[in-house]
Write a protein that holds these residues in place. Structure first.
Motif, PDB file in Angstrom:
ATOM      1  N   ARG A   9       0.834  -1.208   0.000  1.00  0.00           N
ATOM      2  CA  ARG A   9       0.000   0.000   0.000  1.00  0.00           C
ATOM      3  C   ARG A   9       0.870   1.259   0.000  1.00  0.00           C
ATOM      4  O   ARG A   9       0.575   2.232  -0.704  1.00  0.00           O
ATOM      5  CB  ARG A   9      -0.915  -0.030   1.216  1.00  0.00           C
ATOM      6  N   PHE A  10       1.947   1.226   0.765  1.00  0.00           N
ATOM      7  CA  PHE A  10       2.906   2.342   0.750  1.00  0.00           C
ATOM      8  C   PHE A  10       3.467   2.535  -0.653  1.00  0.00           C
ATOM      9  O   PHE A  10       3.570   3.665  -1.152  1.00  0.00           O
ATOM     10  CB  PHE A  10       4.049   2.063   1.737  1.00  0.00           C
ATOM     11  N   ARG A  11       3.842   1.435  -1.291  1.00  0.00           N
ATOM     12  CA  ARG A  11       4.408   1.523  -2.642  1.00  0.00           C
ATOM     13  C   ARG A  11       3.421   2.158  -3.608  1.00  0.00           C
ATOM     14  O   ARG A  11       3.788   3.027  -4.413  1.00  0.00           O
ATOM     15  CB  ARG A  11       4.795   0.127  -3.135  1.00  0.00           C
ATOM     16  N   GLU A  12       2.175   1.735  -3.512  1.00  0.00           N
ATOM     17  CA  GLU A  12       1.151   2.253  -4.422  1.00  0.00           C
ATOM     18  C   GLU A  12       0.901   3.743  -4.198  1.00  0.00           C
ATOM     19  O   GLU A  12       0.809   4.520  -5.152  1.00  0.00           O
ATOM     20  CB  GLU A  12      -0.148   1.466  -4.213  1.00  0.00           C
ATOM     21  N   GLN A  13       0.811   4.138  -2.943  1.00  0.00           N
ATOM     22  CA  GLN A  13       0.432   5.508  -2.616  1.00  0.00           C
ATOM     23  C   GLN A  13       1.585   6.511  -2.794  1.00  0.00           C
ATOM     24  O   GLN A  13       1.336   7.699  -2.998  1.00  0.00           O
ATOM     25  CB  GLN A  13      -0.076   5.577  -1.176  1.00  0.00           C
ATOM     26  N   LEU A  14       2.816   6.039  -2.697  1.00  0.00           N
ATOM     27  CA  LEU A  14       3.955   6.957  -2.698  1.00  0.00           C
ATOM     28  C   LEU A  14       4.820   6.851  -3.952  1.00  0.00           C
ATOM     29  O   LEU A  14       5.869   7.502  -4.045  1.00  0.00           O
ATOM     30  CB  LEU A  14       4.833   6.694  -1.465  1.00  0.00           C
ATOM     31  N   GLN A  15       4.377   6.078  -4.929  1.00  0.00           N
ATOM     32  CA  GLN A  15       5.226   5.827  -6.095  1.00  0.00           C
ATOM     33  C   GLN A  15       5.520   7.079  -6.920  1.00  0.00           C
ATOM     34  O   GLN A  15       6.544   7.155  -7.609  1.00  0.00           O
ATOM     35  CB  GLN A  15       4.579   4.771  -6.998  1.00  0.00           C
ATOM     36  N   SER A  16       4.656   8.094  -6.820  1.00  0.00           N
ATOM     37  CA  SER A  16       4.914   9.325  -7.564  1.00  0.00           C
ATOM     38  C   SER A  16       5.933  10.225  -6.860  1.00  0.00           C
ATOM     39  O   SER A  16       6.446  11.174  -7.463  1.00  0.00           O
ATOM     40  CB  SER A  16       3.608  10.101  -7.763  1.00  0.00           C
ATOM     41  N   GLN A  17       6.255   9.923  -5.598  1.00  0.00           N
ATOM     42  CA  GLN A  17       7.161  10.766  -4.819  1.00  0.00           C
ATOM     43  C   GLN A  17       8.526  10.133  -4.584  1.00  0.00           C
ATOM     44  O   GLN A  17       9.522  10.844  -4.459  1.00  0.00           O
ATOM     45  CB  GLN A  17       6.536  11.091  -3.450  1.00  0.00           C
ATOM     46  N   TYR A  18       8.550   8.798  -4.520  1.00  0.00           N
ATOM     47  CA  TYR A  18       9.796   8.112  -4.182  1.00  0.00           C
ATOM     48  C   TYR A  18       9.988   6.890  -5.075  1.00  0.00           C
ATOM     49  O   TYR A  18       9.020   6.311  -5.583  1.00  0.00           O
ATOM     50  CB  TYR A  18       9.781   7.626  -2.728  1.00  0.00           C
ATOM     51  N   ALA A  19      11.254   6.481  -5.235  1.00  0.00           N
ATOM     52  CA  ALA A  19      11.558   5.206  -5.873  1.00  0.00           C
ATOM     53  C   ALA A  19      11.136   4.074  -4.938  1.00  0.00           C
ATOM     54  O   ALA A  19      11.040   4.252  -3.723  1.00  0.00           O
ATOM     55  CB  ALA A  19      13.045   5.110  -6.176  1.00  0.00           C
ATOM     56  N   VAL A  20      10.890   2.882  -5.509  1.00  0.00           N
ATOM     57  CA  VAL A  20      10.395   1.752  -4.720  1.00  0.00           C
ATOM     58  C   VAL A  20      11.358   1.410  -3.583  1.00  0.00           C
ATOM     59  O   VAL A  20      10.934   1.152  -2.447  1.00  0.00           O
ATOM     60  CB  VAL A  20      10.171   0.512  -5.618  1.00  0.00           C
ATOM     61  N   GLN A  21      12.650   1.402  -3.862  1.00  0.00           N
ATOM     62  CA  GLN A  21      13.623   1.065  -2.818  1.00  0.00           C
ATOM     63  C   GLN A  21      13.559   2.059  -1.671  1.00  0.00           C
ATOM     64  O   GLN A  21      13.680   1.681  -0.497  1.00  0.00           O
ATOM     65  CB  GLN A  21      15.034   1.022  -3.404  1.00  0.00           C
ATOM     66  N   GLU A  22      13.364   3.326  -1.997  1.00  0.00           N
ATOM     67  CA  GLU A  22      13.275   4.351  -0.955  1.00  0.00           C
ATOM     68  C   GLU A  22      11.986   4.183  -0.151  1.00  0.00           C
ATOM     69  O   GLU A  22      11.978   4.352   1.073  1.00  0.00           O
ATOM     70  CB  GLU A  22      13.342   5.746  -1.574  1.00  0.00           C
ATOM     71  N   ASP A  24      10.424   1.372   0.405  1.00  0.00           N
ATOM     72  CA  ASP A  24      10.630   0.223   1.295  1.00  0.00           C
ATOM     73  C   ASP A  24      11.492   0.610   2.495  1.00  0.00           C
ATOM     74  O   ASP A  24      11.213   0.204   3.629  1.00  0.00           O
ATOM     75  CB  ASP A  24      11.287  -0.924   0.529  1.00  0.00           C
ATOM     76  N   SER A  25      12.536   1.388   2.249  1.00  0.00           N
ATOM     77  CA  SER A  25      13.402   1.814   3.349  1.00  0.00           C
ATOM     78  C   SER A  25      12.624   2.629   4.366  1.00  0.00           C
ATOM     79  O   SER A  25      12.781   2.451   5.585  1.00  0.00           O
ATOM     80  CB  SER A  25      14.578   2.633   2.811  1.00  0.00           C
ATOM     81  N   ILE A  26      11.776   3.531   3.878  1.00  0.00           N
ATOM     82  CA  ILE A  26      10.943   4.350   4.768  1.00  0.00           C
ATOM     83  C   ILE A  26       9.989   3.461   5.553  1.00  0.00           C
ATOM     84  O   ILE A  26       9.815   3.620   6.766  1.00  0.00           O
ATOM     85  CB  ILE A  26      10.169   5.409   3.963  1.00  0.00           C
ATOM     86  N   PHE A  27       9.353   2.530   4.864  1.00  0.00           N
ATOM     87  CA  PHE A  27       8.378   1.651   5.513  1.00  0.00           C
ATOM     88  C   PHE A  27       9.028   0.856   6.639  1.00  0.00           C
ATOM     89  O   PHE A  27       8.506   0.792   7.760  1.00  0.00           O
ATOM     90  CB  PHE A  27       7.754   0.711   4.482  1.00  0.00           C
ATOM     91  N   TYR A  28      10.169   0.234   6.353  1.00  0.00           N
ATOM     92  CA  TYR A  28      10.825  -0.589   7.373  1.00  0.00           C
ATOM     93  C   TYR A  28      11.395   0.272   8.500  1.00  0.00           C
ATOM     94  O   TYR A  28      11.458  -0.170   9.660  1.00  0.00           O
ATOM     95  CB  TYR A  28      11.915  -1.446   6.739  1.00  0.00           C
ATOM     96  N   LEU A  29      11.803   1.496   8.192  1.00  0.00           N
ATOM     97  CA  LEU A  29      12.243   2.417   9.238  1.00  0.00           C
ATOM     98  C   LEU A  29      11.096   2.699  10.203  1.00  0.00           C
ATOM     99  O   LEU A  29      11.272   2.725  11.429  1.00  0.00           O
ATOM    100  CB  LEU A  29      12.744   3.719   8.612  1.00  0.00           C
ATOM    101  N   LEU A  30       9.896   2.872   9.656  1.00  0.00           N
ATOM    102  CA  LEU A  30       8.726   3.146  10.487  1.00  0.00           C
ATOM    103  C   LEU A  30       8.325   1.927  11.313  1.00  0.00           C
ATOM    104  O   LEU A  30       8.020   2.057  12.505  1.00  0.00           O
ATOM    105  CB  LEU A  30       7.553   3.595   9.614  1.00  0.00           C
TER     106      LEU A  30
END
Length: 280
Positions: A9-22, A24-30
């Protein structure tokens, strides 16, 4: 909901702002900061589920990220010079370029004894990194913002160093109270005309008074701090600045006119980023 499904869901919602790897990094940081769940934990147990409260917390985080809020403000933490710092909307998020300025000072002052002043300390990252790595030096720092000084004080305690803080408006004072061996500042230097090229996460969320200056007087802080340094630096002292990359020669010339010799240095990205000034 499975944690892996919320990651998607994070990937879908944030794909216009960040690369997928970034993303994922944000998600796991949270997930690590919020719930103590590390990326490795999820790799070992891909079926792990979120409870209702955890889902709500991540949903709130997702909305804040969609609004371009920096992830450091979501976690309340940032790393600088190998140390952890608390951050809030009252302070700028420490930047890698500023680490280069700190390293320059440490290299120059490695064996020195004396006094350091950090002007406009914000989170305290410069002052604290210097106190940690130059234990023979006594460090003081000033800032206009009471809220920033509260954050900086917490960071001093968390990183177990000694820094003396005081609240002052550098543009309004005429005396620093003593002489210093080193004066350093990363003052506001972004011109209004540069706002259009800035990312929304900086433009909309970081403290404006720590960032911006009027186009017509872009070097106001450099002028005032250099004037004070002319009176309050010891004979063999040094003044260090982080600067606007587009105003390197102009900033150097201004400081030279006040009576200093200057060295202009580029950052790792090849931009004019810092100046060292010493007496002629």
């Amino acid at each position: 909901m499975k944690i892996s499904s919320f990651r998607d869901r994070f990937r879908e919602q944030l794909q216009s702002q960040y690369a997928v790897q970034e993303i994922d990094s944000i998600f796991y940081l949270l997930t690590e900061n919020y719930f103590g769940i590390k990326r490795l934990d999820l790799a070992l147990d891909p079926s792990a589920e979120l409870d209702e409260n955890q889902e709500k917390q991540l949903e709130t985080a997702l909305e804040r990220l969609r609004n371009a809020e920096p992830v450091q403000y979501l976690t309340g933490k940032s790393e600088f010079f190998g140390m952890d710092f608390e951050v809030s909307h009252a302070v700028l998020i420490p930047r890698p370029e500023t680490e280069e300025l700190v390293q320059w000072i440490i290299d120059d002052q490695a064996d020195a004894h004396g006094d350091i002043l950090d002007v406009g300390t914000g989170s305290g990252c410069i002052a604290i990194a210097l106190a940690k790595n130059l234990p023979k030096m006594s460090v003081q720092a000033i800032d206009l913002s009471e809220a920033a000084l509260e954050v900086a004080s917490k960071n001093v305690e968390n990183n177990q160093v000694s820094v003396q803080f005081r609240k002052d408006n550098i543009l309004e004072i005429e005396d620093l109270g003593q002489e210093f061996d080193v004066i350093v500042s990363n003052p506001p230097y972004v011109r209004e005309l540069e706002k259009a090229s800035m990312r929304p996460n900086v433009l909309e969320h970081e403290p404006k008074m720590a960032l911006y200056v009027e186009d017509s007087n872009a070097l106001i802080f450099y002028h005032k701090i250099a004037i004070l340094a002319r009176k309050h630096l010891k004979k063999n002292g040094a003044l260090y600045f982080e600067i606007n990359q587009y105003l390197g020669p102009e900033t150097s010339n201004l400081i030279q006119e006040i009576g200093f010799e200057t060295e202009l240095k580029k950052d790792i990205f090849g931009n004019d980023r810092m100046i060292k000034a010493t007496f002629k």
